[in-house]
Design a protein around this motif. Structure first.
Motif, short mmCIF file in Angstrom:
data_model
loop_
_atom_site.label_atom_id
_atom_site.label_comp_id
_atom_site.label_asym_id
_atom_site.label_seq_id
_atom_site.Cartn_x
_atom_site.Cartn_y
_atom_site.Cartn_z
N TYR A 93 0.20 -1.90 -4.06
CA TYR A 93 0.12 -1.91 -2.60
C TYR A 93 -1.19 -1.28 -2.10
N ARG A 97 3.95 -10.01 6.39
CA ARG A 97 4.19 -9.50 5.04
C ARG A 97 4.29 -10.65 4.04
N VAL A 154 5.74 -4.95 -1.81
CA VAL A 154 4.40 -4.41 -2.01
C VAL A 154 3.56 -4.56 -0.74
N SER A 155 3.62 -5.75 -0.12
CA SER A 155 2.83 -5.95 1.10
C SER A 155 3.35 -5.06 2.23
N ARG A 156 4.66 -4.80 2.27
CA ARG A 156 5.22 -3.91 3.28
C ARG A 156 4.67 -2.49 3.11
N HIS A 157 4.63 -2.03 1.86
CA HIS A 157 4.07 -0.69 1.59
C HIS A 157 2.60 -0.63 1.98
N ALA A 158 1.87 -1.71 1.75
CA ALA A 158 0.45 -1.74 2.09
C ALA A 158 0.26 -1.60 3.60
#
Length: 244
Positions: free
Chosen positions: A7, A32, A45-49
């Protein structure tokens, strides 16, 4: 691979695009799902980024809408060396929220050095710019100082400061102490400022003294994005400079 969580790599790419101007302030970022597909990662992963970029202040999340590049905030500067000492929300537009009495307790009682339950005047003023709430000023003082006179906070003339008002009541302020910090936004501050509870806010705790006795204390609470404090400090001249 550099061993970092995936991320962070996604966040690096999006951050670089924001800082390079590829995404204008206020523009919507890819969802996302689109970010996950573009980088070959999961939506988690994209949410965490995106959450990382929100924590950095580059991105804001709008529930039900998506993620957006944060706009450049308008900065409001508060002079802390004014002669009136305690100018509230100047230079913002004032919205007087009235004066009432309440029982002092907890931090307010300790700051005023009174027992819990002692009656105090509480005065609130909201500062706005273009109709948007920016800062909230709340002041407390022992009701016994001016109750029964025409010098209570409720009787204050517009534009007059606490020094002049209390001096007219025979209370001479000779010392001011300020403590500046950041804390989570509380209720009902959040509803008045239209900000989420728990958001970090700038807080100036100012207390006025007559000798060793605190006679008034106040909080100036404002968004860390929009509020700055300006201190102008005079420097004492050395004896050598004075003889030149």
């Amino acid at each position: 691979m550099d061993g970092r969580p995936r991320y962070q790599g996604v966040a690096d790419v999006v951050r670089s695009s924001i800082l390079s101007g590829e995404f204008d302030p206020g523009s919507r970022l890819p969802s996302r799902t689109r970010l996950a597909r573009a980088h070959g990662v999961s939506e988690q992963v994209s949410r965490h980024a995106l959450r990382l970029l929100v924590s950095e202040g580059l991105v804001e999340a709008r529930p039900g809408s998506g993620y957006y590049v944060r706009s450049v905030p308008q900065i409001h500067r508060f002079s802390r060396t004014d002669r009136a000492s305690g100018s509230g929300v100047d230079p913002l537009r004032h919205e007087d929220m009235g004066t009432g009495t309440e029982a002092a307790c907890g931090l307010v009682a300790r700051r005023l050095d009174v027992r819990d339950g002692v009656r105090v005047f509480r005065t609130r003023c909201l500062g706005t710019a273009d109709g948007v709430p920016v800062a909230l000023h709340t002041a407390w003082e022992p009701a016994a100082l001016t109750q029964g006179t025409l010098r209570t906070p409720a009787d204050a003339d517009p534009g007059s400061g606490v020094l002049q008002r209390l001096a007219a009541a025979g209370v001479t302020i000779d010392r001011v102490v300020e403590e500046v910090g950041v804390r989570p936004l509380r209720d009902p501050e959040s509803s008045l400022l239209k900000l989420a509870p728990g958001l970090p806010v700038l807080v100036v705790e100012r207390t006025h003294y007559q000798g060793r006795r605190p006679v008034e204390t106040s909080d100036l609470v404002g968004s860390t994005d929009h509020c700055r404090l300006i201190y102008r400090l005079g420097l004492a001249r050395s004896p050598r400079q004075e003889t030149r």
